[in-house]
Design a protein around this motif. Structure first.
Motif, mmCIF file in Angstrom:
data_model
loop_
_atom_site.group_PDB
_atom_site.id
_atom_site.type_symbol
_atom_site.label_atom_id
_atom_site.label_comp_id
_atom_site.label_asym_id
_atom_site.label_seq_id
_atom_site.Cartn_x
_atom_site.Cartn_y
_atom_site.Cartn_z
ATOM 1 N N LYS A 125 1.051 61.764 -10.779
ATOM 2 C CA LYS A 125 0.267 61.573 -9.555
ATOM 3 C C LYS A 125 1.148 61.829 -8.324
ATOM 4 C CE LYS A 125 -3.472 60.246 -11.708
ATOM 5 N NZ LYS A 125 -4.672 61.092 -11.758
ATOM 6 N N LYS A 126 0.641 62.634 -7.397
ATOM 7 C CA LYS A 126 1.367 62.921 -6.163
ATOM 8 C C LYS A 126 0.977 61.885 -5.100
ATOM 9 C CE LYS A 126 1.854 67.914 -6.895
ATOM 10 N NZ LYS A 126 3.345 67.849 -7.005
ATOM 11 N N ILE A 127 1.968 61.219 -4.554
ATOM 12 C CA ILE A 127 1.739 60.119 -3.615
ATOM 13 C C ILE A 127 2.551 60.336 -2.336
ATOM 14 C CG2 ILE A 127 1.946 57.627 -3.235
ATOM 15 C CD1 ILE A 127 -0.085 58.332 -5.395
ATOM 16 N N THR A 128 1.884 60.229 -1.188
ATOM 17 C CA THR A 128 2.565 60.256 0.108
ATOM 18 C C THR A 128 2.639 58.824 0.630
ATOM 19 O OG1 THR A 128 1.799 62.485 0.646
ATOM 20 C CG2 THR A 128 2.497 61.090 2.483
ATOM 21 N N PHE A 129 3.859 58.359 0.859
ATOM 22 C CA PHE A 129 4.115 56.968 1.246
ATOM 23 C C PHE A 129 4.730 56.933 2.638
ATOM 24 C CE2 PHE A 129 7.609 53.570 0.773
ATOM 25 C CZ PHE A 129 6.831 52.578 1.339
ATOM 26 N N LEU A 130 4.097 56.183 3.553
ATOM 27 C CA LEU A 130 4.581 56.053 4.926
ATOM 28 C C LEU A 130 4.960 54.605 5.230
ATOM 29 C CD1 LEU A 130 1.933 58.145 6.929
ATOM 30 C CD2 LEU A 130 4.037 58.951 5.837
ATOM 31 N N TYR A 131 6.019 54.445 6.012
ATOM 32 C CA TYR A 131 6.392 53.129 6.517
ATOM 33 C C TYR A 131 7.019 53.314 7.904
ATOM 34 C CZ TYR A 131 11.152 54.408 5.101
ATOM 35 O OH TYR A 131 12.363 55.050 4.967
ATOM 36 N N SER A 132 7.095 52.252 8.658
ATOM 37 C CA SER A 132 7.587 52.337 10.030
ATOM 38 C C SER A 132 9.105 52.360 10.072
ATOM 39 C CB SER A 132 7.072 51.147 10.852
ATOM 40 O OG SER A 132 7.688 51.126 12.131
ATOM 41 N N SER A 133 9.653 53.387 10.712
ATOM 42 C CA SER A 133 11.104 53.462 10.883
ATOM 43 C C SER A 133 11.594 52.424 11.879
ATOM 44 C CB SER A 133 11.498 54.864 11.352
ATOM 45 O OG SER A 133 10.846 55.203 12.562
ATOM 46 N N ALA A 134 10.657 51.869 12.668
ATOM 47 C CA ALA A 134 11.016 50.855 13.665
ATOM 48 C C ALA A 134 11.102 49.463 13.061
ATOM 49 C CB ALA A 134 9.991 50.851 14.795
ATOM 50 N N ALA A 135 10.768 49.326 11.779
ATOM 51 C CA ALA A 135 10.721 48.004 11.162
ATOM 52 C C ALA A 135 12.096 47.486 10.755
ATOM 53 C CB ALA A 135 9.797 48.021 9.951
ATOM 54 N N GLY A 136 13.126 48.326 10.868
ATOM 55 C CA GLY A 136 14.468 47.852 10.598
ATOM 56 C C GLY A 136 15.016 48.305 9.257
ATOM 57 N N SER A 137 16.318 48.095 9.083
ATOM 58 C CA SER A 137 17.017 48.600 7.900
ATOM 59 C C SER A 137 16.608 47.880 6.622
ATOM 60 C CB SER A 137 18.530 48.477 8.098
ATOM 61 O OG SER A 137 18.912 47.127 8.354
ATOM 62 N N ALA A 138 16.220 46.610 6.738
ATOM 63 C CA ALA A 138 15.827 45.875 5.533
ATOM 64 C C ALA A 138 14.536 46.438 4.951
ATOM 65 C CB ALA A 138 15.661 44.390 5.853
ATOM 66 N N VAL A 139 13.569 46.737 5.818
ATOM 67 C CA VAL A 139 12.317 47.327 5.350
ATOM 68 C C VAL A 139 12.567 48.721 4.787
ATOM 69 C CG1 VAL A 139 10.064 48.192 6.099
ATOM 70 C CG2 VAL A 139 10.847 45.946 6.846
ATOM 71 N N ALA A 140 13.478 49.485 5.409
ATOM 72 C CA ALA A 140 13.806 50.811 4.893
ATOM 73 C C ALA A 140 14.409 50.714 3.490
ATOM 74 C CB ALA A 140 14.770 51.517 5.837
ATOM 75 N N ALA A 141 15.255 49.709 3.278
ATOM 76 C CA ALA A 141 15.846 49.510 1.955
ATOM 77 C C ALA A 141 14.780 49.134 0.930
ATOM 78 C CB ALA A 141 16.925 48.428 2.020
ATOM 79 N N ALA A 142 13.828 48.304 1.344
ATOM 80 C CA ALA A 142 12.737 47.931 0.446
ATOM 81 C C ALA A 142 11.882 49.149 0.103
ATOM 82 C CB ALA A 142 11.875 46.838 1.083
ATOM 83 N N ALA A 143 11.680 50.022 1.077
ATOM 84 C CA ALA A 143 10.904 51.237 0.827
ATOM 85 C C ALA A 143 11.603 52.111 -0.215
ATOM 86 C CB ALA A 143 10.708 52.008 2.130
ATOM 87 N N GLU A 144 12.909 52.201 -0.124
ATOM 88 C CA GLU A 144 13.665 52.982 -1.114
ATOM 89 C C GLU A 144 13.500 52.379 -2.510
ATOM 90 O OE1 GLU A 144 17.715 53.363 0.008
ATOM 91 O OE2 GLU A 144 17.287 54.393 1.900
ATOM 92 N N LEU A 145 13.531 51.049 -2.589
ATOM 93 C CA LEU A 145 13.350 50.385 -3.878
ATOM 94 C C LEU A 145 11.961 50.670 -4.444
ATOM 95 C CD1 LEU A 145 14.163 48.407 -6.116
ATOM 96 C CD2 LEU A 145 13.424 46.533 -4.621
ATOM 97 N N ALA A 146 10.929 50.599 -3.610
ATOM 98 C CA ALA A 146 9.566 50.870 -4.069
ATOM 99 C C ALA A 146 9.442 52.291 -4.608
ATOM 100 C CB ALA A 146 8.581 50.641 -2.925
ATOM 101 N N VAL A 147 10.033 53.237 -3.902
ATOM 102 C CA VAL A 147 9.970 54.638 -4.348
ATOM 103 C C VAL A 147 10.653 54.791 -5.701
ATOM 104 C CG1 VAL A 147 10.768 56.973 -3.844
ATOM 105 C CG2 VAL A 147 9.768 55.585 -2.022
ATOM 106 N N GLN A 148 11.793 54.151 -5.886
ATOM 107 C CA GLN A 148 12.499 54.212 -7.175
ATOM 108 C C GLN A 148 11.613 53.693 -8.303
ATOM 109 O OE1 GLN A 148 16.147 52.017 -6.744
ATOM 110 N NE2 GLN A 148 16.972 53.389 -5.157
ATOM 111 N N GLU A 149 10.931 52.576 -8.061
ATOM 112 C CA GLU A 149 10.109 51.973 -9.109
ATOM 113 C C GLU A 149 8.875 52.824 -9.392
ATOM 114 O OE1 GLU A 149 11.387 47.296 -8.708
ATOM 115 O OE2 GLU A 149 9.663 47.990 -7.530
ATOM 116 N N TRP A 150 8.297 53.429 -8.367
ATOM 117 C CA TRP A 150 7.148 54.314 -8.591
ATOM 118 C C TRP A 150 7.557 55.560 -9.359
ATOM 119 C CZ3 TRP A 150 5.643 53.505 -2.831
ATOM 120 C CH2 TRP A 150 4.833 52.360 -2.716
ATOM 121 N N LYS A 151 8.684 56.126 -8.989
ATOM 122 C CA LYS A 151 9.144 57.322 -9.700
ATOM 123 C C LYS A 151 9.477 56.990 -11.156
ATOM 124 C CE LYS A 151 10.835 60.070 -5.792
ATOM 125 N NZ LYS A 151 12.011 60.740 -5.172
#
Length: 517
Positions: A361-387
């Motif tokens: 399944k092809k998925i486009t995932f967006l999150y706010s770059s203004a939300a800070g480094s912790a949210v960016a790190a969580a986004a990376e973790l989510a992408v790893q688990e989805w992949k």
């Protein structure tokens, strides 16, 4: 869209907060003796993104909601600690079934010197209430179908509701009122303000800063707040600084006076023993695009994307270990319906089940770059688990203007992290049900959950908090179906240097006091 804390984030990151007070347990918190306050100073606050179009009724983004507080007032206000309704433009109010009557304070003037009348208030309600104007505040802060009449001689506004609205006054406490000049020429609001608020916009440099000057003679703020208090700044500058680390450095050096931080930089600001206030907020909320043409229109895919995640770990990463799981959709204090509609309803992690739903399944995932480094790190973790579960994920950290443009415009997204922050469950109804964007509504993800809408109907028929159990049960139905997945809450801190203030989930300009260095 952070309906309000930048953590708005509709705050669209919707914004929309109606608040709680600062914590006296925070190092450095607590206001100074008034003798330390200085007059005539400039207060500079960092914002993580640009507010964009300045029409105060056009967007529910955190940034616009924040700057709105400077130039625009609401009909009533909410006490941050008790949740009681207090005065603002209206000095008296009454709710009798489906009739709301408000009596305006006398002598209210707009920044251009004109009077703010009952007719002006009714014009605002009529504008927001017309679906053709596509205000995100319709159904959020103003119940759909509401109509209003004015009696200028008596200074009263009478609102007739189409159906019972148990928290109608809470909504009106967040609905900005525009003066006649702005109502007659909405385009003029793009570069200037037309409000009754304590400050007036004097300079707008999009992407860099917005400057406001104080209004003398302002006496109708929340619960009677005025601009005559010692220590109130003469000038307020809202400076755009997208990087939290940069904002923290500017605060420590004294180049800015305030910033909201939710990532790891909060620890070093706390260690510096700066003034701070905090507010609980939703900082992690996962939305799926239910519209046709997206992989996430399939309920099995939405469930698979949810089951692939270790949501507890995701919450820990997104809050830099300081927060925890979400418990209710409306998280801003004082919460109208406390409880837990989420924990027991969240689908458990099941990677094997996720693999069968997500393979290829092809998925486009967006999150706010203004939300800070912790949210960016969580986004990376989510992408790893989805992949790892077989999904083909394209991840994009974008500024809030781009995020809103996608979820409210282009539709170029499948999964988005968009924490909506409010304090009563009815304020979220238009985002969780009803008409979608194509039909003039604000249900941007296209959710259609009959169990939820039936629960909302039942809860709305009850008086105030008597319907809370029903509201919470309705929310649980959304979570159990993986229609939307709130996963992280945190105490979001706003720090000050050379200034003190209250920040109950939203900026309160009449509370700012400049401190002598």
């Amino acid at each position: 869209m952070k309906l309000a804390v930048s953590a708005i984030s509709l705050c669209v990151t919707a914004a929309v907060l109606a608040g709680c007070g600062g914590s006296d347990d925070d190092p450095g918190s607590g206001k100074s003796d008034a003798s330390k306050y200085v007059d005539g100073a400039t207060f500079t606050m960092a914002m993580a993104g640009d507010p964009g179009k300045l029409d105060p009724q056009s967007s529910a983004s955190t940034q616009l909601f924040t700057v709105n507080q400077l130039a625009y007032d609401n009909l009533v206000s909410v006490d941050a600690k008790t949740g009681e309704i207090q005065s603002q433009l209206a000095s008296a109010w009454k709710v009798d079934g489906t009739t709301v009557t408000l009596t305006l304070e006398k002598g209210i003037t707009c920044a251009d010197g004109s009077d703010f009348t009952a007719t002006t208030a009714v014009d605002n309600i009529t504008y927001v209430g017309d679906p053709k104007n596509k205000s995100p505040y319709l159904g959020t802060f103003l119940p759909a179908g509401a109509t209003a009449k004015a009696d200028d001689a008596a200074g009263t506004v009478t609102i007739t509701l189409a159906q019972p609205a148990p928290f109608v006054l809470n909504g009106l406490a967040s609905l900005p009122m525009v003066c006649d000049a702005g109502m007659k020429d909405r385009s003029s609001l793009a570069a200037k303000t037309a409000g009754t608020g304590p400050y007036e916009l004097t300079e707008a440099v999009p992407g860099d800063h917005y400057t406001y000057e104080v209004r003398d003679g302002y006496t109708w703020g929340p619960n009677g707040a005025t601009t005559a208090e010692k220590g109130m700044p003469k000038t307020v500058v809202m400076k755009i600084v997208q990087n939290e680390g940069t904002s923290a450095n500017l605060l420590l050096s004294g180049e800015i006076n305030a910033v909201t931080v939710q990532g790891p930089d909060a620890k070093r600001l706390t260690a510096a023993k700066l003034f701070s206030t905090s507010t609980p907020a939703m900082v992690g909320e996962q939305w799926y695009n239910h519209d046709t043409g997206h992989a996430t229109s399939d309920a099995a895919v939405r469930m698979g994307l949810t089951q692939a995640l270790d949501l507890k770990e995701l919450a820990s990463v997104a809050t830099a270990g300081e927060g925890g799981p979400a418990t209710t959709f409306a998280a801003i204090q004082p919460v109208s319906c406390p409880g837990d509609s989420i924990t027991g309803a969240l689908p458990a992690q099941d990677v094997d089940a996720a693999k069968s739903a997500l393979a290829g399944k092809k998925i486009t995932f967006l999150y706010s770059s203004a939300a800070g480094s912790a949210v960016a790190a969580a986004a990376e973790l989510a992408v790893q688990e989805w992949k790892a579960a077989g999904a083909d994920v394209t991840s994009k950290g974008v500024d809030e203007t781009a995020l809103q443009g996608a979820i409210f415009g282009t539709g170029d997204w499948d999964v988005a992290w968009v924490p909506l922050n409010v304090n009563s469950p009815d304020q979220l109804t238009p985002f969780l049900s009803g008409p979608g964007l194509a039909d003039g509504g604000t249900n941007f993800s296209g959710i259609d959950n009959k169990d939820y809408t039936d629960g909302v109907a039942a809860a709305s028929a009850k008086n105030g908090t008597e319907g809370c159990d029903t509201w919470l049960d309705a929310e649980s139905k959304l979570v159990a179906a993986a229609d939307v997945v709130p996963f992280a809450n945190n105490e979001v801190k706003t720090f000050g240097n050379g200034a003190e203030f209250d920040y109950p989930g939203q900026f309160m300009p009449t509370s700012v006091r400049m401190v002598a260095k």
